[in-house]
Every structure is written in structure tokens, then in C-alpha cells.
Design an enzyme around this catalytic site. Structure first.
Site, short mmCIF file in Angstrom:
data_model
loop_
_atom_site.label_atom_id
_atom_site.label_comp_id
_atom_site.label_asym_id
_atom_site.label_seq_id
_atom_site.Cartn_x
_atom_site.Cartn_y
_atom_site.Cartn_z
N SER A 280 0.84 -1.19 0.00
CA SER A 280 0.00 0.00 0.00
C SER A 280 0.88 1.24 0.00
O SER A 280 1.73 1.41 0.88
CB SER A 280 -0.90 0.02 1.23
OG SER A 280 -1.51 1.29 1.33
N ASP B 77 -22.04 0.30 2.59
CA ASP B 77 -20.78 0.78 2.03
C ASP B 77 -20.36 -0.01 0.80
O ASP B 77 -20.01 0.56 -0.24
CB ASP B 77 -19.67 0.71 3.08
CG ASP B 77 -19.93 1.63 4.25
OD1 ASP B 77 -20.90 2.41 4.19
OD2 ASP B 77 -19.16 1.57 5.24
N TYR C 5 -19.65 1.44 17.57
CA TYR C 5 -20.53 1.03 16.46
C TYR C 5 -21.19 -0.31 16.79
O TYR C 5 -22.42 -0.47 16.70
CB TYR C 5 -19.69 0.93 15.18
CG TYR C 5 -20.46 0.69 13.91
CD1 TYR C 5 -20.61 1.71 12.97
CD2 TYR C 5 -21.01 -0.56 13.61
CE1 TYR C 5 -21.30 1.49 11.78
CE2 TYR C 5 -21.71 -0.78 12.44
CZ TYR C 5 -21.85 0.24 11.53
OH TYR C 5 -22.54 0.02 10.35
#
Ligand code: ADP
Ligand code: MG
Length: 387
Positions: free
Chosen positions: A67, A174, A224
Site C-alpha cells: 500500500s 458501504d 458502532y
């Protein structure tokens, strides 16, 4: 980022030429927050901020990931390794989950690959970098191995990746938004049935401005999961008298009549948000269809208020962004988006006021919070694809 630069980065990283380049968008959500895992409606759209992936096949069974947004080396694992990664390898779980679930279904995924990724959206800021990378992985494997898997099945695998590899009990929004996105349209999705409809985001003289709080990710995931659990507990109590499978099936009146069954102040507030937010989403999409932008804006504001008082997922940073936005000229509506506790907000702002808006809200945010917010103008784009 352009394609040539990305191909060069891949070559520098892996010492050979790449095969293909893909782009996977992040998302905004116009309205319908914390409704997906409650079986309600959402109204998200894919955005031009997202994650690029440069892919090259390997002869062996190794997956090598790099990444451009993470400090560190290439991370390597075998294609049949299904263990959950920890610490500085944690980010690879988003890929590993997708590889694992696709290999469970398709036995022709028989070789590994190199993958270089680079995002132009901030990670952990409520714009869904995580779903973007899951869907990136899904589309790359679908493309490379000619899998007959459809996009919605990939979205479900992305959700399962969050639930089982990452430990976030999130809904389908999402992933659905990232992979099913359509240029200049938002997706009106019923998370109970997965029926969906594209609706042009026709905002006329207005545009959507994204505002990232830049707040550090703290305990957002456990908070959450806590909300998911509170809603699950309340649903069980309501089911003693009501024949419903999810909170999304309730309207405001039925909830008022039966809320006594919940018998817990906190859970009542959580359900009041889930139910009222779902109703607002239905009304907002109707307003959008009718071209009543002022009404859409009012519902967006009401969504933030409900997320603040009933769901209690805003916090000082998001409240500062939304409340300051409401006071600016040419603003139709503003609210937090995503899981909350940090992350990002959106505002619908008259184009001619946009620069002024960013300057004013930016200044108030800096004075109140002590560091800068970031402002992005994103386009609404198609879902994950090869570029
Ligand atoms: P959001 O989806 O709103 O961006 P999440 O907490 O769900 O926030 O996902 C953020 C996580 O996704 C990061 O902590 C990291 O593990 C992973 N991630 C996102 N973008 C990248 C990237 N470009 N490179 C590596 N990992 C990434
Ligand atoms: Mg995420």
C-alpha cells in the site's frame, strides 16, 4: 493519480510490469445513517475519491500486497491462508476476507498475485476506504479468473469481511454503494430486500461538499458494535408483540405505540433514530424526485439532529461541522455521514457560495477544535472497475 504513474509505482515495487489497473470509489451517503443493519433504507453514492489497484498475476500461490498509503514493506501471505491478521498487518484483512470467501465458492482461483494500492481518499474518515478496497479485491479476482459472481454477491462478501475478519458488525451500505455506484446518481436501497433504484442527484445550482474532521480513529468500532447490539436487543423485545423481522419495518406511529415494550431509555432512543431515519430517507428520496431540494435539505439537517440526540454518534467535531454549515449562506442542509464519532460530514451548498463556505466553516472548525478539517469536492462516479 494517473495510470502511468501507478504502473511505474507497481514496477518499482515488484520489479516487473503490471497487467491491469482498477479503481474503486469511496462513498457518501445523502441520508439514511445507521439504517442498513436495521433493515431500513439508505441513499448513498460512489465518489471520485477512492482506491487504485495495480495488479499482476504470479505463477505461485503467494499474495504480495503493497500500500502506497501505509508505512512498511510488502506484506506476503499464501492464497489459502485464512487467518485473521493483527497489528501492522491488520489492513490486509480487507483483502484476505475477499480472497477467502471467493475461494470458498470458486476453485479456479489457483494462483497468487502482486497488488499495489494507492488511495486518494483519507482512510478511516467515514468515506468507506475499507469497502473500496474490499470491492477492489472482489472485482480484480472476478476479472482475472472470469468468475460468474455478480456485484451484489461481492458486496455481501465485503460485508462478511468486515463482520468476520475486521470485527465490525456493519451493514451492506458501504460495499453496495462502492460496487453498484452510477455516475451522477445516488442509490436508493432497501437493505431489507436489496431492491434498489438509481436516482439522478440533480442538485442544480448546488453541490455536495465533503468535510473530513481529521479526528483520530479511536474507539469508533466498539461504539458502532454497541449500537448494533442495542438495536438488536430492542428488536427482540418488540418482536414479542409485533411480527417484524427488522426495525426497518416500523413506522413512527407503530414505534410510539409499542416503544413501552423496550423498557430501556437508551434502547428506545436508538430505535427512535433507526425508525425516524428510515422514514426521513423515504421522504427525502421523494423530495429528490419532486425536485424539492429545500425539503431534502431540511431532512438532512433532521438526520444529524437525530444522530446527535437519539443515536449519540456525532461528537464535538462532527457537530461543529454540521452546526456551522447550517449558519452559512446558500446551505440547504448538512449532516454527519458514516459510522460517526469522527469521520466526515457533507453539506449541500450553492456553487457560488462554495469557496466562502469552506473558508468560514474551516475557520470556525480550527478555532473550536484546534486543528484543520479537510474539504473535498467529489464527483459522483460509477462503481469499482478496470480503468
Ligand atoms: P473507512 O472505511 O471509513 O475509511 P474503516 O475504519 O472502515 O474506515 O477503514 C479504514 C481501514 O482500512 C484502515 O485502518 C486500513 O486498515 C484500511 N485501509 C484503508 N485504506 C487503505 C490503504 N490505502 N492502504 C492500506 N489500508 C487501507
Ligand atoms: Mg469502513
Amino acid at each position: 493519480m494517473n495510470k502511468e504513474e501507478l504502473l511505474k509505482e507497481y514496477e518499482k515495487t515488484f520489479g516487473e510490469k503490471a497487467k491491469d489497473v482498477f479503481f474503486s470509489p469511496g462513498r457518501i451517503n445523502v441520508i439514511g445513517e445507521h439504517t442498513d443493519y436495521n433493515g431500513g433504507h439508505v441513499f448513498p453514492a460512489a465518489i471520485s475519491l477512492g482506491v487504485y489497484g495495480v495488479y499482476g498475476p504470479r505463477d505461485d500461490k503467494k499474495v504480495r500486497l503493497f500500500s502506497g498509503n501505509v508505512d512498511g514493506d510488502i506484506v506476503e501471505f499464501d492464497i489459502d491462508d485464512t487467518t485473521v491478521e493483527k497489528d501492522d498487518r491488520f489492513w490486509t484483512n480487507y483483502f484476505k476476507g475477499m480472497i477467502t470467501y471467493l475461494r470458498e465458492k470458486y476453485d479456479n482461483i489457483d494462483h497468487g498475485f502482486n497488488l499495489y494500492i494507492k488511495a486518494n481518499l483519507p482512510s478511516g474518515s467515514g468515506l468507506s476506504s475499507s469497502a473500496a478496497i474490499e470491492m477492489l479485491m472482489g472485482i480484480i479476482l472476478k476479472d482475472e479468473f472470469n468468475l460468474d459472481v455478480d456485484r451484489i454477491a461481492l458486496a455481501k462478501m465485503g460485508q462478511r469481511t468486515e463482520n468476520e475478519f475486521v470485527g465490525l458488525n456493519s451493514g451492506i451500505m458501504d460495499q453496495f454503494a462502492c460496487i453498484m455506484g452510477k455516475k451522477d446518481s445516488a442509490i436508493f436501497l432497501d437493505c431489507n430486500t436489496l431492491k434498489y433504484e438509481y436516482m439522478p442527484l440533480a442538485l442544480g445550482d448546488y453541490e455536495i461538499i465533503i468535510m473530513a474532521t481529521n479526528k483520530e480513529h479511536t474507539l469508533a468500532d466498539s461504539a458502532y458494535n454497541n449500537r448494533v447490539a442495542e438495536c438488536g436487543s430492542a428488536l427482540k423485545k418488540l418482536q414479542k408483540k409485533l411480527d417484524i423481522k427488522s426495525l426497518g419495518e416500523l413506522d413512527n406511529n407503530t414505534f410510539d405505540e409499542y416503544s413501552y415494550l423496550i423498557n430501556n431509555e437508551t434502547e428506545i432512543k436508538r430505535v427512535r433514530h433507526a425508525v425516524s431515519e428510515n422514514q426521513r430517507t423515504l421522504r427525502a428520496t421523494k423530495a429528490m424526485k419532486d425536485g424539492d431540494l429545500a425539503k431534502l435539505g431540511r431532512l438532512i439537517n433532521a438526520s444529524h439532529v437525530s444522530l446527535h440526540y437519539d443515536y449519540e454518534v456525532t461528537g464535538k467535531e462532527l457537530d461543529t461541522l454540521a452546526e456551522t454549515s447550517w449558519k452559512q449562506p446558500g446551505v440547504l442542509g448538512a449532516r454527519m455521514i458514516g459510522g460517526g464519532f469522527g469521520g466526515s460530514a457533507i453539506a449541500i451548498v450553492k456553487k457560488s457560495e462554495a469557496e466562502n463556505f469552506k473558508k468560514n466553516v474551516g475557520q470556525v472548525y480550527r478555532d473550536t477544535i484546534g486543528y484543520d478539517a479537510s474539504f473535498y469536492d467529489a464527483e459522483i462516479v460509477d462503481g469499482t472497475k478496470r480503468i
